[in-house]
Design an enzyme around this catalytic site. Structure first.
Site, PDB file in Angstrom:
ATOM      1  N   ASP A 165       3.195   9.220   5.220  1.00  0.00           N
ATOM      2  CA  ASP A 165       2.473   8.833   4.318  1.00  0.00           C
ATOM      3  C   ASP A 165       1.343  10.383   3.937  1.00  0.00           C
ATOM      4  O   ASP A 165       1.289  11.019   4.655  1.00  0.00           O
ATOM      5  CB  ASP A 165       0.852   7.657   4.461  1.00  0.00           C
ATOM      6  CG  ASP A 165       1.526   7.204   4.786  1.00  0.00           C
ATOM      7  OD1 ASP A 165       2.783   6.339   4.772  1.00  0.00           O
ATOM      8  OD2 ASP A 165       0.601   6.073   5.504  1.00  0.00           O
ATOM      9  N   ASP A 217       2.324  -3.983   0.529  1.00  0.00           N
ATOM     10  CA  ASP A 217       1.700  -3.697   1.165  1.00  0.00           C
ATOM     11  C   ASP A 217       0.575  -5.536   1.162  1.00  0.00           C
ATOM     12  O   ASP A 217      -0.601  -5.214   0.690  1.00  0.00           O
ATOM     13  CB  ASP A 217       0.812  -2.730   0.657  1.00  0.00           C
ATOM     14  CG  ASP A 217       1.019  -2.068   0.424  1.00  0.00           C
ATOM     15  OD1 ASP A 217       1.589  -1.074   1.704  1.00  0.00           O
ATOM     16  OD2 ASP A 217       0.990  -1.125  -0.516  1.00  0.00           O
TER      17      ASP A 217
HETATM   18  O1  1PR Z   1       1.295   2.174  -5.272  1.00  0.00           O
HETATM   19  O2  1PR Z   1       3.450   3.059  -6.363  1.00  0.00           O
HETATM   20  O3  1PR Z   1       1.531   4.006  -5.981  1.00  0.00           O
HETATM   21  O4  1PR Z   1       2.018   3.494  -4.080  1.00  0.00           O
HETATM   22  C1  1PR Z   1       1.645   3.875  -3.017  1.00  0.00           C
HETATM   23  C2  1PR Z   1       2.179   3.943  -1.234  1.00  0.00           C
HETATM   24  O5  1PR Z   1       1.268   4.711  -0.336  1.00  0.00           O
HETATM   25  C3  1PR Z   1       2.461   2.684  -1.372  1.00  0.00           C
HETATM   26  O6  1PR Z   1       3.675   1.991  -0.977  1.00  0.00           O
HETATM   27  C4  1PR Z   1       1.480   2.108  -0.348  1.00  0.00           C
HETATM   28  O7  1PR Z   1       2.078   1.160   0.936  1.00  0.00           O
HETATM   29  C5  1PR Z   1       0.818   3.652   0.459  1.00  0.00           C
HETATM   30  N1  1PR Z   1      -0.388   3.652   0.772  1.00  0.00           N
HETATM   31  C6  1PR Z   1      -1.201   3.510  -0.396  1.00  0.00           C
HETATM   32  N2  1PR Z   1      -2.045   3.376   0.341  1.00  0.00           N
HETATM   33  C7  1PR Z   1      -1.887   3.823   1.858  1.00  0.00           C
HETATM   34  C8  1PR Z   1      -2.649   4.095   2.844  1.00  0.00           C
HETATM   35  O8  1PR Z   1      -2.195   4.512   4.200  1.00  0.00           O
HETATM   36  N3  1PR Z   1      -4.191   4.330   2.993  1.00  0.00           N
HETATM   37  N4  1PR Z   1       0.043   3.898   2.831  1.00  0.00           N
HETATM   38  C9  1PR Z   1      -0.964   3.768   1.730  1.00  0.00           C
HETATM   39  C10 1PR Z   1       0.718   2.926   3.521  1.00  0.00           C
HETATM   40  C11 1PR Z   1       1.954   1.983   5.217  1.00  0.00           C
HETATM   41  C12 1PR Z   1       3.175   2.376   5.572  1.00  0.00           C
HETATM   42  C13 1PR Z   1       3.074   2.757   7.384  1.00  0.00           C
HETATM   43  C14 1PR Z   1       3.244   1.330   8.299  1.00  0.00           C
HETATM   44  C15 1PR Z   1       3.611   1.894  10.097  1.00  0.00           C
HETATM   45  N5  1PR Z   1       2.030   3.208   4.623  1.00  0.00           N
HETATM   46  O9  1PR Z   1       4.265   2.816   5.321  1.00  0.00           O
HETATM   47  O10 1PR Z   1       3.740   3.729   7.400  1.00  0.00           O
HETATM   48  O11 1PR Z   1       2.167   0.018   7.778  1.00  0.00           O
HETATM   49  O12 1PR Z   1       2.697   2.478  10.680  1.00  0.00           O
HETATM   50  P1  1PR Z   1       2.422   2.408  11.684  1.00  0.00           P
HETATM   51  O13 1PR Z   1       3.877   2.629  12.065  1.00  0.00           O
HETATM   52  O14 1PR Z   1       1.912   3.886  12.434  1.00  0.00           O
HETATM   53  O15 1PR Z   1       1.873   1.232  12.159  1.00  0.00           O
HETATM   54  P2  1PR Z   1       2.045   2.751  -5.403  1.00  0.00           P
END
Ligand code: 1PR
Length: 589
Positions: free
Chosen positions: A271, A433
């Site tokens: 991320d 999500d």
């Molecule tokens: O909505 O098309 O602009 O894309 C934005 C992308 O960013 C989406 O894929 C959304 O999931 C991601 N995102 C937005 N905000 C966050 C945040 O963390 N604040 N990250 C975010 C989401 C979730 C997973 C993470 C897993 C594994 N990340 O990708 O990597 O949950 O984590 P773990 O193994 O530590 O549990 P758009």
């Protein structure tokens, strides 16, 4: 003077990565050929020609025709000079493809391409669909030189039957019946060599060769060291070689291969966002909050390292794929986000497995010129910078809502449709999500409901039912739509893969959300990547053991914290779980 490598460029896919791979192998000068004038100008100097392609067969072949490249390429091949086709580049040598009725290929082989069968009996007998596209790491089962099976100690352009290679396609030259096998035999008799692979029960041509022509259905530039070795053999003109210990992955013989034949795919996810000082950093949230929390107050954005450095580290640790999520791009336009494009470019210079990038993929207004910038152009910007797939989050939710509001009619203009039409379904990933919503009764929603069996899982008021409600903008906005309904709409619109997060499990290190994964995987036929909650190698075993056939699993926090290296997860899967994985750490280019 540097040795030259010419690459046919019909603006199909990720040529940046191919150029990077060739330069990684040796000190070559790369010259792109975009039309017949370029070809004519360079013709006498061409000795190594690469013919790469991704996406739609018809679109690719039409590009060749419009640019008057079909005839010069055919003449070049007839002259016996060396050419290497990759993916749709291989497919273009065939007569036709079921993908694009009425479009004639270069017709070097009288053979038609067809789509993999999602109802493969080998899988349906286990109550599974076979995921189509065929995405992941597979092995070559047979290598023929003419009609002779090549000795297992010999390699063909460094191809062998132990290493894994990265495939990504829905259509292939599938040997369906006796007629196809007889045609294969007569082609062998006239000088063609073939390598075969299997996807489920379907046998298809993984590589073909004839005089100076060699072509692979897989992507050598995306197949780690094993793939670079194949590309190198072509560049050096080494057709036959010997398999040595340093050229094959260390394999355990008693592992169980999945019913599809693909190895268990492990993805490292980063991320990425700008921190409060304006630097692009890798961050990681706990249930999507990426700020340090002290005494209940949000502090600075958690900084876990530099994106390119970390991504390269995970590649060298054996990640089968790297995903970058630009997590705040719904606020900042990716067109203006040059640092993210730079991250991608730099990563693609040293990482030779697939790269996925997500964040802000939708129709945009250019903040500088004020002009409309369609989603397909945003995606193209990412592909041109080295991405192989784009992942769509927020926009996918809006598209699916529109799809249901229109009675499941396709508009033809959504980001999913336009990008998949141009770059292929396999290039479009949907990032979901979802968050659990408890229900006291299944009739409380129109969405598909899960009946919870384990009382410890019941809701705070003893609710026995739930569905997974999708969110957008990184969990900030909740929608009246279920995760399954979102995935089904996106599959119908042309998405090729699903990255299934779970806000409830994110950062928990307690394992993947199995009930959510099962609900989606059992009801779609495109690959599903399990994401959120991985904390230990056992969690990967657990998710791959599920009988619904999860296609890949992703980890973030556990790798960033250094709790486990990617290869230690894979070694665990191979040695303890007895599952088939790709391990190319000990290979030498
Ligand atoms: O909505 O098309 O602009 O894309 C934005 C992308 O960013 C989406 O894929 C959304 O999931 C991601 N995102 C937005 N905000 C966050 C945040 O963390 N604040 N990250 C975010 C989401 C979730 C997973 C993470 C897993 C594994 N990340 O990708 O990597 O949950 O984590 P773990 O193994 O530590 O549990 P758009």
């Amino acid at each position: 003077m540097k040795e030259r490598v010419h690459i046919i460029d019909v603006e199909s896919g990720n040529l940046q990565s191919l150029e990077n791979a060739v330069k990684h192998i040796g000190d070559y000068e790369i010259i792109f050929i975009g039309n017949s004038d370029d070809f004519e100008r360079c013709d006498s100097q061409i000795s190594k020609l690469i013919f790469p392609g991704v996406g739609n067969y018809g679109h690719f072949v039409r590009q060749l025709t419009e640019r008057n490249l079909a005839e010069p390429i055919k003449k070049y091949i007839e002259s016996g000079r060396e050419i290497m086709g990759i993916c749709v580049g291989l497919q273009a040598f065939f007569s036709t493809s079921e993908e694009s009725a009425g479009v004639k290929g270069l017709e070097l082989l009288d053979f038609d391409l067809s789509k993999f069968n999602k109802n493969d009996p080998l899988l349906t007998s286990k109550h599974l669909f076979k995921s189509v596209p065929h995405i992941g790491w597979n092995t070559i089962t047979d290598i023929y030189q003419g009609s002779q099976v090549l000795d297992s100690q010999k390699s063909y352009y460094n191809l062998n039957r132990v290493n894994k290679y990265y495939f990504v396609h829905s259509y292939a030259a599938i040997l369906k019946n006796d007629e196809d096998w007889n045609r294969l035999k007569s082609l062998q008799a006239s000088g063609w060599d073939f390598s075969l692979a299997t996807y489920g029960s379907e046998v298809f041509l993984a590589a073909i060769a004839y005089k100076g022509l060699f072509a692979t259905q897989f992507h050598p530039e995306k197949s780690g060291v094993a793939g670079l070795r194949v590309l190198k053999a072509f560049l050096k003109g080494q057709k036959l070689g010997v398999v040595t210990k340093s050229s094959v992955q260390p394999n355990s013989l008693d592992v169980e291969v999945s019913p599809t034949g693909l190895s268990r795919r492990i993805i490292a996810c980063l991320d990425v966002r700008t921190n409060d000082d304006g630097d692009l950093v890798v961050t990681k949230g706990d249930q999507y909050n990426v700020r340090e929390v002290t005494d209940g107050e949000n502090g600075n954005v958690r900084n876990l390292g530099k994106p390119v450095e970390l991504a390269t580290k995970y590649y060298l640790q054996g990640a089968d794929e790297i995903t970058f999520l630009n997590i705040t791009s719904f606020r900042n336009s990716p067109i203006a986000d040059l640092p993210m494009l730079e991250v991608l470019k730099k990563s693609a210079e040293q990482i030779f497995v697939p790269l996925t990038v997500g964040g802000g993929i939708k129709d945009l207004i250019d903040p500088v010129s004020g002009q409309k910038y369609p989603a397909v152009k945003v995606a193209e910007l990412y592909f041109r910078s080295g991405a192989d797939k784009v992942s769509i989050g927020t926009e996918a939710v809006l598209i699916a809502e529109q799809y249901y509001a229109n009675g499941k009619q396709k508009s033809g203009t959504s980001a999913i449709e336009t990008i998949s039409r141009c770059f292929g379904n396999q290039a479009v990933v949907i990032s979901v999500d979802p968050k659990r919503k408890y229900l006291s009764s299944p009739s409380a929603t129109d969405m598909a409901v899960i009946h919870l069996k384990d009382p410890s899982q019941f809701g705070p008021n003893g609710e026995e039912y739930c569905y997974y409600q999708v969110t957008s903008q990184g969990g900030r906005k909740v929608h009246e739509l279920g995760a399954l309904e979102l995935c089904q709409a996106c599959e119908d619109l042309g998405a090729g893969e699903i990255l299934l997060n779970s806000i409830d499990s994110d950062g928990s290190n307690a394992g993947f959300n199995l009930e959510l994964l099962r609900q989606v995987k059992e009801n779609v036929s495109i690959p599903v990547i399990a994401s959120s909650g991985a904390g230990r190698p056992e969690h990967f075993e657990e998710v791959f053991r599920m009988d619904c056939g999860i296609d890949a699993a992703l980890g973030a926090g556990m790798f960033h914290r250094g709790d486990y290296e990617v290869n230690s997860v894979k070694k665990y899967l191979q040695d303890t779980s007895k599952m088939d994985v790709r391990l190319d750490i000990e290979l030498e280019i």
